[in-house]
Structure formats: structure tokens, C-alpha cells
Motif scaffolding. Structure first.
Motif, short mmCIF file in Angstrom:
data_model
loop_
_atom_site.label_atom_id
_atom_site.label_comp_id
_atom_site.label_asym_id
_atom_site.label_seq_id
_atom_site.Cartn_x
_atom_site.Cartn_y
_atom_site.Cartn_z
N PRO A 271 0.83 -1.21 0.00
CA PRO A 271 0.00 0.00 0.00
C PRO A 271 0.87 1.26 0.00
N TRP A 272 0.31 2.36 -0.50
CA TRP A 272 1.01 3.64 -0.48
C TRP A 272 0.69 4.33 0.83
N ILE A 273 1.47 4.00 1.85
CA ILE A 273 1.27 4.49 3.20
C ILE A 273 2.63 4.86 3.79
N ARG A 274 2.61 5.40 4.99
CA ARG A 274 3.84 5.63 5.74
C ARG A 274 4.22 4.32 6.41
N TYR A 275 5.39 3.80 6.07
CA TYR A 275 5.82 2.50 6.58
C TYR A 275 6.56 2.68 7.90
N SER A 276 5.79 2.99 8.93
CA SER A 276 6.36 3.21 10.25
C SER A 276 6.67 1.87 10.92
N VAL A 277 7.41 1.95 12.02
CA VAL A 277 7.69 0.74 12.80
C VAL A 277 6.39 0.11 13.28
N GLU A 278 5.45 0.93 13.75
CA GLU A 278 4.20 0.40 14.27
C GLU A 278 3.38 -0.29 13.18
N ARG A 279 3.39 0.25 11.97
CA ARG A 279 2.65 -0.41 10.88
C ARG A 279 3.28 -1.75 10.54
N HIS A 280 4.59 -1.78 10.46
CA HIS A 280 5.27 -3.05 10.17
C HIS A 280 4.98 -4.08 11.26
N VAL A 281 5.09 -3.66 12.53
CA VAL A 281 4.88 -4.58 13.64
C VAL A 281 3.44 -5.07 13.66
N ALA A 282 2.48 -4.17 13.39
CA ALA A 282 1.08 -4.58 13.37
C ALA A 282 0.82 -5.62 12.30
N ALA A 283 1.42 -5.44 11.13
CA ALA A 283 1.26 -6.42 10.04
C ALA A 283 1.88 -7.75 10.42
N VAL B 118 7.55 3.83 -2.37
CA VAL B 118 7.14 4.25 -1.03
C VAL B 118 7.56 3.23 0.02
N SER B 119 7.31 1.94 -0.25
CA SER B 119 7.63 0.92 0.76
C SER B 119 9.13 0.87 1.05
N SER B 120 9.94 1.03 0.01
CA SER B 120 11.39 0.98 0.20
C SER B 120 11.91 2.23 0.89
N THR B 121 11.57 3.40 0.35
CA THR B 121 12.10 4.65 0.88
C THR B 121 11.57 4.94 2.28
N SER B 122 10.27 4.76 2.47
CA SER B 122 9.67 5.04 3.78
C SER B 122 10.20 4.09 4.85
N SER B 123 10.33 2.80 4.53
CA SER B 123 10.87 1.84 5.51
C SER B 123 12.30 2.20 5.89
N LEU B 124 13.09 2.65 4.91
CA LEU B 124 14.47 3.02 5.18
C LEU B 124 14.53 4.17 6.18
N TRP B 125 13.73 5.20 5.95
CA TRP B 125 13.79 6.36 6.82
C TRP B 125 13.11 6.11 8.17
N GLU B 126 11.93 5.51 8.14
CA GLU B 126 11.16 5.38 9.37
C GLU B 126 11.71 4.31 10.31
N VAL B 127 12.20 3.20 9.77
CA VAL B 127 12.62 2.08 10.61
C VAL B 127 14.12 2.12 10.93
N LEU B 128 14.92 2.58 9.97
CA LEU B 128 16.37 2.50 10.15
C LEU B 128 17.03 3.83 10.51
N TYR B 129 16.59 4.94 9.92
CA TYR B 129 17.26 6.21 10.18
C TYR B 129 16.66 6.98 11.36
N ARG B 130 15.34 7.07 11.40
CA ARG B 130 14.69 7.94 12.38
C ARG B 130 14.29 7.20 13.67
N HIS B 131 14.37 5.91 13.67
CA HIS B 131 13.90 5.13 14.82
C HIS B 131 15.04 4.84 15.78
N ASP B 132 14.78 5.04 17.07
CA ASP B 132 15.78 4.80 18.10
C ASP B 132 15.64 3.38 18.64
N LEU B 133 16.65 2.56 18.42
CA LEU B 133 16.62 1.17 18.85
C LEU B 133 16.88 1.00 20.34
N HIS B 134 17.45 2.02 20.98
CA HIS B 134 17.94 1.84 22.35
C HIS B 134 16.80 1.59 23.35
#
Length: 293
Positions: free
Chosen positions: A64-76, A182-198
Motif C-alpha cells: 500500500p502507499w502508506i507511511r511505513y512506520s515501525v508500528e505499521r510493520h509490527v502490526a502487520a 514508497v515501501s522501500s524509501t519510507s521503511s528506510l527512513w522510518e525504521v532505520l534512520y529515524r527510529h531509536d533502537l535503544h
């Protein structure tokens, strides 16, 4: 938590084998479930049945053409893995970050984590600094350049990728186009660059044993970032594979399995954890620790 939309079909999942525990394999950015099946060695663990999953936006899963946030990925993923009560999550790169996020939210069903080539940049600014040192690395930290590269690879050179990338299995090269911009670019930014793993790492630290596998020659996910994360937690173990890049499973599958099996044997020799008490500690810490009914 943002839930998967009701009209979105479920993730693609393939199951194999039998066993008391479920081994869930999560691929990285631009990958599919075939990442784990294209080599000379099957990814199998004793007493585990295997579940291969295409992440949201990749492979044969919905895009889907959505924001691929961590929460969306985890919910799926949660919808895809519903009913599982004892899981070992193995993730590569993007899949490793999502495995960590999933475990922080559902520690009562995730028993163990294996994080391969986990990208811990410490924020978008540090990611830019890391990639700026590499030839052509600016493409990975410029959102529009990344999106354009995605479009060109899918529309222009997609069929040529197996020839242009002879150092990776043909199936992996072919599947590099099995996503959208969208799925590639958004996942890269939302899950890997902007998300704090700590924060998620802190939440599971007293609960779950974690094995990290990382290539000494990884130019995509900095080794120092992974070592920094592992060093902060007593239940985490770090193993570095010499002369291996971002793809330990593709370069040294026998060695990867050997490390994982040795680590699992060591865990079995330890006294069982009091999961109920540790879940309470995690709740007190403030993150995750959702318990499935």
C-alpha cells in the motif's frame, strides 16, 4: 499502536517443517523470503518449524502507499504471526530492527532473538555521516535520490540486476525490484534512520537472550553501532564474522548456523528465566511488554 487496515490482505507467509517452537525469518530492505532459501544450506534449527515472511511492502506481501512506520510493520507482523506462542525471531538488517521492535512489544511469545547486520546509526544525522564516507553513499541519505534510484532500478535496469550484481545469488538480485518507491524509501527512513533502537533494547534486556551476528567488513550497517548496543546488555552476545560484508547469511551460511546452534545450546544449559517476573520489570521500565491473551 497503528493497526493494519482491515482491507489490506495479510502478509505472505510460507511454513515448513515441524517443532515445538516457531523460527521466524525476516529479510532486509529490498529482500523477500527467498533471501533465506537461495543458498546451499537450509536455514533450519532443531525443535523449530520455520516461517518465512515477506515484510509489508516487499515481495508477495501487500504494497500500500502508506507511511511505513515501525508500528505499521509490527502490526502487520503481529497479524501474520497470530497464534504463535513460542518464537525465535531471526532478522537481517531491516528485518533485525523489526524483530527487535516486535520482541519489545510481545516478549511473552518471543523467546530468543538473532539480529544479523543490525543497523544502529543512532539517528538520521549519524546515518548521513556514516554514508558520506562511502563512494556514492549520499544516495542512501537523500530521500529523493533514494526514491529515484528505486524507480530506476525497477523500471530501467531491473532485468539486468542479476548480471550487474554477480556477487549475490540470482534470486536475491531478482527480488531487489519486489517493492515500490514508497515501501522501500519510507521503511528506510522510518525504521532505520529515524527510529531509536535503544529504548526497545532496554525493554527486552532483562527478558530475552539476544545473539548479534555482524560482518567485520560491513559498509552498510556500522559494526561499531552494533557493538555499542550489544555491550550495554548482559543478555546480549556479539559475534563478528571476519572478512564478511552486510550479508553474513549469503557469504558464510555454515558459519552463521554454527554460531546460532552453539548459542542456543548455551542458553539451554542455563537456568530457566522467570518470565513473569521479568515481564513485570519490563512494564515498570515503561516500554513494550504486551502480553497476548
Amino acid at each position: 499502536m497503528v493497526r493494519r487496515r482491515a482491507d489490506t490482505p495479510p502478509l505472505k507467509r510460507l511454513d515448513a517443517g515441524s517443532g515445538e517452537h516457531c523460527l521466524v525469518l525476516l529479510h532486509g530492505l529490498g529482500g523477500t523470503h527467498r533471501y533465506w532459501t537461495c543458498g546451499p544450506v537450509p536455514f533450519e534449527l532443531p525443535a523449530h518449524r520455520t516461517a518465512l515472511v515477506d515484510l509489508l511492502g516487499f515481495g508477495q506481501s501487500p504494497r500500500p502507499w502508506i507511511r511505513y512506520s515501525v508500528e505499521r510493520h509490527v502490526a502487520a507482523l503481529h497479524a501474520c504471526l497470530a497464534g504463535e506462542r513460542s518464537m525465535t525471531l531471526v532478522g537481517h538488517s531491516l528485518g533485525a530492527a523489526l524483530a527487535l521492535a516486535y520482541a519489545a512489544r510481545y516478549p511473552s511469545v518471543v523467546r530468543r532473538l538473532v539480529l544479523i547486520s543490525l543497523p544502529n546509526f543512532g539517528g538520521a544525522e549519524r546515518a548521513v555521516t556514516w554514508f558520506s564516507r562511502q563512494r556514492g553513499g549520499w544516495i542512501y541519505t537523500n530521500m529523493w535520490a533514494t526514491a529515484l534510484a528505486c524507480v530506476l532500478s525497477r523500471r530501467v535496469v531491473g532485468r539486468l540486476l542479476p548480471r550487474l550484481l554477480p556477487d549475490i545469488p540470482r534470486e536475491v538480485a531478482e527480488d531487489l525490484v519486489e517493492h515500490n518507491m514508497v515501501s522501500s524509501t519510507s521503511s528506510l527512513w522510518e525504521v532505520l534512520y529515524r527510529h531509536d533502537l535503544h529504548a526497545e533494547a532496554e525493554a527486552i534486556a532483562p527478558i530475552l537472550p539476544v545473539l548479534m551476528l555482524h560482518g567485520a567488513a560491513d559498509l552498510t550497517a556500522p559494526l561499531v553501532g552494533a557493538q555499542e548496543l550489544a555491550a550495554r546488555h548482559a543478555t546480549w552476545e556479539m559475534r563478528v564474522l571476519g572478512r564478511v560484508d552486510h550479508h553474513p547469511w549469503l557469504r558464510a551460511p555454515h558459519e552463521c548456523l554454527q554460531h546460532i546452534e552453539q548459542w542456543l545450546s548455551g542458553i539451554r544449559e542455563q537456568a530457566p528465566m522467570n518470565v513473569a517476573m521479568q515481564l513485570e520489570d519490563a512494564r515498570a521500565a515503561g516500554l513494550g511488554a504486551k502480553v497476548l491473551p
